[in-house]
Write a protein that holds these residues in place. Structure first.
Motif, PDB file in Angstrom:
ATOM      1  N   TYR A   1       0.922  -1.216  -0.119  1.00  0.00           N
ATOM      2  CA  TYR A   1       0.063   0.051  -0.014  1.00  0.00           C
ATOM      3  C   TYR A   1       0.592   1.302   0.153  1.00  0.00           C
ATOM      4  O   TYR A   1       1.943   1.391   0.759  1.00  0.00           O
ATOM      5  CB  TYR A   1      -0.862   0.086   1.280  1.00  0.00           C
ATOM      6  N   ILE A   2       0.685   2.012  -0.937  1.00  0.00           N
ATOM      7  CA  ILE A   2       1.198   3.492  -0.840  1.00  0.00           C
ATOM      8  C   ILE A   2       0.399   4.670  -0.818  1.00  0.00           C
ATOM      9  O   ILE A   2      -0.673   4.671  -1.752  1.00  0.00           O
ATOM     10  CB  ILE A   2       2.197   3.359  -2.218  1.00  0.00           C
ATOM     11  N   ARG A   3       0.605   5.552   0.068  1.00  0.00           N
ATOM     12  CA  ARG A   3      -0.542   6.586   0.139  1.00  0.00           C
ATOM     13  C   ARG A   3       0.008   7.815  -0.739  1.00  0.00           C
ATOM     14  O   ARG A   3       1.114   8.042  -0.857  1.00  0.00           O
ATOM     15  CB  ARG A   3      -0.458   7.149   1.913  1.00  0.00           C
ATOM     16  N   LEU A   4      -0.766   8.362  -1.580  1.00  0.00           N
ATOM     17  CA  LEU A   4      -0.825   9.231  -2.507  1.00  0.00           C
ATOM     18  C   LEU A   4      -1.271  10.617  -1.839  1.00  0.00           C
ATOM     19  O   LEU A   4      -1.620  10.481  -0.715  1.00  0.00           O
ATOM     20  CB  LEU A   4      -1.408   9.072  -3.635  1.00  0.00           C
ATOM     21  N   ASN A   5      -1.027  11.584  -2.742  1.00  0.00           N
ATOM     22  CA  ASN A   5      -1.856  12.763  -2.204  1.00  0.00           C
ATOM     23  C   ASN A   5      -3.336  12.843  -2.150  1.00  0.00           C
ATOM     24  O   ASN A   5      -3.845  12.161  -2.785  1.00  0.00           O
ATOM     25  CB  ASN A   5      -1.314  13.998  -3.484  1.00  0.00           C
ATOM     26  N   ASP A   6      -3.814  13.487  -1.281  1.00  0.00           N
ATOM     27  CA  ASP A   6      -5.243  13.562  -1.022  1.00  0.00           C
ATOM     28  C   ASP A   6      -6.138  13.674  -2.025  1.00  0.00           C
ATOM     29  O   ASP A   6      -5.511  14.743  -2.908  1.00  0.00           O
ATOM     30  CB  ASP A   6      -5.534  14.472   0.207  1.00  0.00           C
ATOM     31  N   PHE A   7      -7.142  13.374  -2.059  1.00  0.00           N
ATOM     32  CA  PHE A   7      -8.236  13.761  -2.988  1.00  0.00           C
ATOM     33  C   PHE A   7      -8.900  15.277  -2.675  1.00  0.00           C
ATOM     34  O   PHE A   7      -9.255  15.056  -1.348  1.00  0.00           O
ATOM     35  CB  PHE A   7      -9.373  12.674  -3.246  1.00  0.00           C
ATOM     36  N   PRO A   8      -9.219  16.183  -3.440  1.00  0.00           N
ATOM     37  CA  PRO A   8      -9.504  17.495  -2.847  1.00  0.00           C
ATOM     38  C   PRO A   8     -11.092  17.453  -2.458  1.00  0.00           C
ATOM     39  O   PRO A   8     -11.712  18.547  -2.224  1.00  0.00           O
ATOM     40  CB  PRO A   8      -9.351  18.398  -3.918  1.00  0.00           C
ATOM     41  N   ASP A   9     -11.770  16.458  -2.109  1.00  0.00           N
ATOM     42  CA  ASP A   9     -13.286  16.404  -1.752  1.00  0.00           C
ATOM     43  C   ASP A   9     -13.531  15.565  -0.756  1.00  0.00           C
ATOM     44  O   ASP A   9     -12.608  14.465  -0.299  1.00  0.00           O
ATOM     45  CB  ASP A   9     -13.959  16.251  -2.814  1.00  0.00           C
ATOM     46  N   ASN A  10     -14.688  15.522   0.165  1.00  0.00           N
ATOM     47  CA  ASN A  10     -15.017  14.536   0.975  1.00  0.00           C
ATOM     48  C   ASN A  10     -16.482  14.130   0.919  1.00  0.00           C
ATOM     49  O   ASN A  10     -17.448  15.045   0.339  1.00  0.00           O
ATOM     50  CB  ASN A  10     -14.987  15.507   2.735  1.00  0.00           C
ATOM     51  N   PHE A  11     -16.326  12.766   1.065  1.00  0.00           N
ATOM     52  CA  PHE A  11     -17.986  12.261   0.657  1.00  0.00           C
ATOM     53  C   PHE A  11     -18.197  11.219   1.699  1.00  0.00           C
ATOM     54  O   PHE A  11     -18.998  10.302   1.217  1.00  0.00           O
ATOM     55  CB  PHE A  11     -17.844  11.745  -0.828  1.00  0.00           C
ATOM     56  N   LYS A  12     -17.900  11.446   2.946  1.00  0.00           N
ATOM     57  CA  LYS A  12     -18.112  10.462   3.910  1.00  0.00           C
ATOM     58  C   LYS A  12     -19.899  10.183   3.988  1.00  0.00           C
ATOM     59  O   LYS A  12     -20.036   8.930   3.852  1.00  0.00           O
ATOM     60  CB  LYS A  12     -17.961  10.891   5.265  1.00  0.00           C
ATOM     61  N   TYR A  13     -20.657  10.795   4.005  1.00  0.00           N
ATOM     62  CA  TYR A  13     -22.128  10.519   3.982  1.00  0.00           C
ATOM     63  C   TYR A  13     -22.935  11.059   2.739  1.00  0.00           C
ATOM     64  O   TYR A  13     -23.916  11.304   2.549  1.00  0.00           O
ATOM     65  CB  TYR A  13     -22.656  11.183   5.134  1.00  0.00           C
ATOM     66  N   ALA A  14     -22.060  11.208   1.581  1.00  0.00           N
ATOM     67  CA  ALA A  14     -22.481  11.552   0.525  1.00  0.00           C
ATOM     68  C   ALA A  14     -22.413  10.606  -0.727  1.00  0.00           C
ATOM     69  O   ALA A  14     -22.471   9.417  -0.689  1.00  0.00           O
ATOM     70  CB  ALA A  14     -21.903  12.935   0.163  1.00  0.00           C
ATOM     71  N   PHE A  15     -21.991  11.090  -1.961  1.00  0.00           N
ATOM     72  CA  PHE A  15     -21.977  10.171  -3.003  1.00  0.00           C
ATOM     73  C   PHE A  15     -20.566  10.348  -3.729  1.00  0.00           C
ATOM     74  O   PHE A  15     -20.030  11.734  -3.728  1.00  0.00           O
ATOM     75  CB  PHE A  15     -22.966  10.407  -3.949  1.00  0.00           C
ATOM     76  N   ALA A  16     -20.071   9.508  -4.211  1.00  0.00           N
ATOM     77  CA  ALA A  16     -18.887   9.372  -5.116  1.00  0.00           C
ATOM     78  C   ALA A  16     -18.979   8.265  -5.978  1.00  0.00           C
ATOM     79  O   ALA A  16     -19.526   7.042  -5.707  1.00  0.00           O
ATOM     80  CB  ALA A  16     -17.630   9.419  -4.179  1.00  0.00           C
ATOM     81  N   SER A  17     -18.338   8.266  -7.018  1.00  0.00           N
ATOM     82  CA  SER A  17     -18.421   7.131  -7.998  1.00  0.00           C
ATOM     83  C   SER A  17     -17.156   7.668  -9.094  1.00  0.00           C
ATOM     84  O   SER A  17     -16.703   8.531  -9.174  1.00  0.00           O
ATOM     85  CB  SER A  17     -19.473   7.072  -9.022  1.00  0.00           C
ATOM     86  N   SER A  18     -16.570   6.411  -9.543  1.00  0.00           N
ATOM     87  CA  SER A  18     -15.467   6.815 -10.458  1.00  0.00           C
ATOM     88  C   SER A  18     -15.460   5.686 -11.507  1.00  0.00           C
ATOM     89  O   SER A  18     -16.184   5.101 -11.747  1.00  0.00           O
ATOM     90  CB  SER A  18     -14.175   6.288  -9.611  1.00  0.00           C
ATOM     91  N   PHE A  19     -14.659   6.316 -12.834  1.00  0.00           N
ATOM     92  CA  PHE A  19     -14.791   5.497 -13.832  1.00  0.00           C
ATOM     93  C   PHE A  19     -13.633   5.960 -14.632  1.00  0.00           C
ATOM     94  O   PHE A  19     -12.809   6.811 -14.337  1.00  0.00           O
ATOM     95  CB  PHE A  19     -15.947   5.700 -14.875  1.00  0.00           C
ATOM     96  N   VAL A  20     -13.025   5.219 -15.532  1.00  0.00           N
ATOM     97  CA  VAL A  20     -11.896   5.245 -16.659  1.00  0.00           C
ATOM     98  C   VAL A  20     -12.525   5.483 -18.118  1.00  0.00           C
ATOM     99  O   VAL A  20     -13.259   4.589 -18.425  1.00  0.00           O
ATOM    100  CB  VAL A  20     -10.924   4.263 -16.604  1.00  0.00           C
TER     101      VAL A  20
END
Length: 570
Positions: free
Chosen positions: A437-456
């Motif tokens: 596991y390698i930690r990278l720079n943080d993602f600039p948003d917070n979605f703990k109780y919200a919505f997020a999705s990813s795609f390529v």
């Protein structure tokens, strides 16, 4: 310049008139003028005449006549048209039959306005108005037309212009010319131009050709909602800013437009999502409409499938392996398998999850294994657990804990590397099989109780959250803010969910509207509507098989309504 007003009183003037008139009137700074009787009164007009008794010592800047019917004052200048020595004019317009008018001469100097005495007369009318010519001879709503003729009113407001009996806006006018703007109307073709001045009106012998939109061809005669269609034609946008395209009553999104071409998105039909529907394509521009000669077939994108075998109000997560869909039932901890060939759900023998019940896990397939990553327990406590399921021997094994926790998370595979983004913005490059596991720079948003999705898409990784779309820069380990989006948490609706299909991202918003990402134009496009229930607890999960997305409802807001599943295909 402000003028002082000098009134010449006729009774005094006439008392001094005679053979010694010029000698008896003392020279003044301003001129003296008298209005003579109106003569030659007939149906074609009347003749106004005046005489200057003293030119005065001030420079004269204008002279002419003013007449009135007590409602409207008219003025005719002779300054560039006549001579002070022949202070006379034939008035052939702005005289109504049977109306009593008062007339008086006027002279302007650099300092004063001199008015002559009033003369009262009864009008017998004036010349009929005449239209000579106008240009241009064709155009659109809002076209500026310059018209020439005779006997128009000196008062611009008195010149009424009509195009096919619809009032036009007069920009300016004189006694022999009028400029006006063609009014908006639904009509297309040869139109009458008419003018009304007082009780008189006339219609031009020449017609004005009103141009409207014309559809010559469309790129497709059938397709799914969400597809791009190109309309070719003429005069598509010139009749005003209101431009719209309809498939029957359903409005299509316009991606781009020009005078000869529109690129639009086929809208989802509102009355038929599970069957093909034939519609008419109609273009609206301003008040004008035109329809294409051939009908368009909106092909269905959805098919009903076998419902899931459970009905709990939980946010399940589905995944795909070997052309089948899977859901780990949270309560019984059984693994269920869906076969698109048989259209059946069945539990996988010997697949009972041995760990504690939890939610929010990521289900990640690598080779012949399923990794169940993290999640949270019934108290909401985040976990660091990592489990692996082997599809060959149908066994679960617990692995070493991962070095991070999350309540909610997403993942994507980019260039054979697995990335996990947590709800608090942590980004990890992971090798789950080897425990690296390698930690990278943080993602600039917070979605703990919200919505997020990813795609390529096209070799680029994207993450979409409520309101924003982000692109990951692998070289710089940074995030680029892309387009905004219309997604937000709606009252009495479930959270949005997303998935990747056919090299782009999709989001089912509020359980009812399906959007897809247009990477070329960097925007989200409404592509369809969900055909099933979409209430506040209609939880859904999605898995992909081939070129189809299977959206499985695991609960329904409607009493007695099964948690249906539908497949979606562009």
């Amino acid at each position: 310049m402000k003028y002082s007003l000098v009134f010449v009183i006729l009774s005094l003037l006439f008392s001094f008139m005679g053979c010694k008139k010029d000698a008896e009137i003392q020279p003044k700074q301003y001129p003296y003028v008298i209005t003579k009787s109106v003569t030659d009164i007939d149906s074609s007009g009347a003749t106004f005449e005046a005489e200057i008794l003293d030119y005065g010592q001030e420079e004269i800047t204008d002279f002419g006549f003013i007449w009135s019917d007590t409602k409207t004052n008219y003025q005719y200048s002779l300054f560039n048209k006549g001579s002070l020595d022949n202070f006379k004019v034939r008035i052939s317009a702005d005289l109504e039959q049977g109306i009593t008018y008062s007339c008086r001469a006027y002279i302007k100097t650099i300092r004063n306005l001199v008015l002559g005495n009033k003369v009262i007369f009864l009008s017998l009318g004036s010349e009929s108005i005449m239209i000579g010519d106008f240009n241009p001879k064709e155009g659109f709503d809002g076209t500026l037309i310059k018209l020439t003729g005779k006997y128009f009113s000196q008062i611009s407001a008195n010149n009424k212009v009509f195009v096919n009996h619809i009032p036009a806006e007069v920009i300016f006018s004189t006694g022999d010319s009028i400029a006006f703007i063609t009014p908006p109307m639904g009509y297309v073709g040869e139109a009458d131009i008419s003018i009304q001045v007082g009780s008189k009106d006339v219609t031009s012998n020449i017609k004005f050709k009103i141009l409207g939109p014309q559809i010559d061809s469309i790129s497709l005669l059938s397709g799914n909602s969400g597809e791009s269609v190109t309309i070719e034609g003429k005069n598509l946008i010139q009749n005003g800013a209101n431009i719209a395209v309809y498939f029957d009553s359903n409005s299509a999104e316009i991606v781009s437009y020009s005078e000869t071409q529109l690129e639009i998105i086929v809208p989802p039909p509102t009355n038929s999502l599970l069957s093909d529907i034939s519609v008419t394509i109609k273009l609206v521009n301003g008040l004008k409409t035109t329809s294409y000669k051939d009908r368009f077939l909106i092909e269905k994108s959805w098919e009903s499938k076998q419902a899931t075998p459970f009905d709990w109000s939980w946010a399940y997560k589905a995944f795909t392996f070997n052309e089948k869909g899977y859901i780990l039932e949270l309560n019984t901890k059984e693994l269920y398998e869906y076969s698109p060939i048989s259209n059946q759900w069945n539990s996988v023998p010997s697949s009972l999850f041995p760990g504690d019940r939890n939610e929010g896990s990521l289900y990640i397939i690598t080779a012949e294994q399923l990794f169940k990553v993290s999640g949270y327990d019934y108290t909401g406590q985040s976990l660091s657990e990592l489990w692996v399921f082997d599809f060959n021997d149908k066994s679960w094994n617990k692995k070493n804990d991962i070095p991070f926790k999350f309540y909610n998370a997403i993942f994507f595979n980019l260039n054979n590397q697995l990335y996990i983004v947590t709800d608090e913005g942590q980004v990890w490059k992971c090798n789950l099989e080897n425990g690296q596991y390698i930690r990278l720079n943080d993602f600039p948003d917070n979605f703990k109780y919200a919505f997020a999705s990813s795609f390529v898409s096209n070799g680029k990784a994207f993450v979409v959250t409520y309101g924003l779309t982000w692109q990951y820069n692998e070289q710089n380990d940074s995030w680029i803010e892309k387009s905004t989006n219309p997604f937000s948490k709606q009252n009495y609706c479930v959270h949005a969910i997303g998935f990747a299909l056919n090299n782009t991202g999709y989001v089912l918003h509020s359980g009812e509207k399906l959007y897809k990402y247009d990477i070329i134009n960097n925007k989200w496009i409404l592509t369809s509507m969900y055909p099933g229930p979409s209430g506040y607890d209609s939880y859904k999960t999605i898995f992909i098989i081939g070129d189809k997305a299977y959206i499985a409802a695991t609960s329904s807001s409607y009493i007695g309504c099964a948690p249906l599943m539908y497949s979606y295909q562009e």
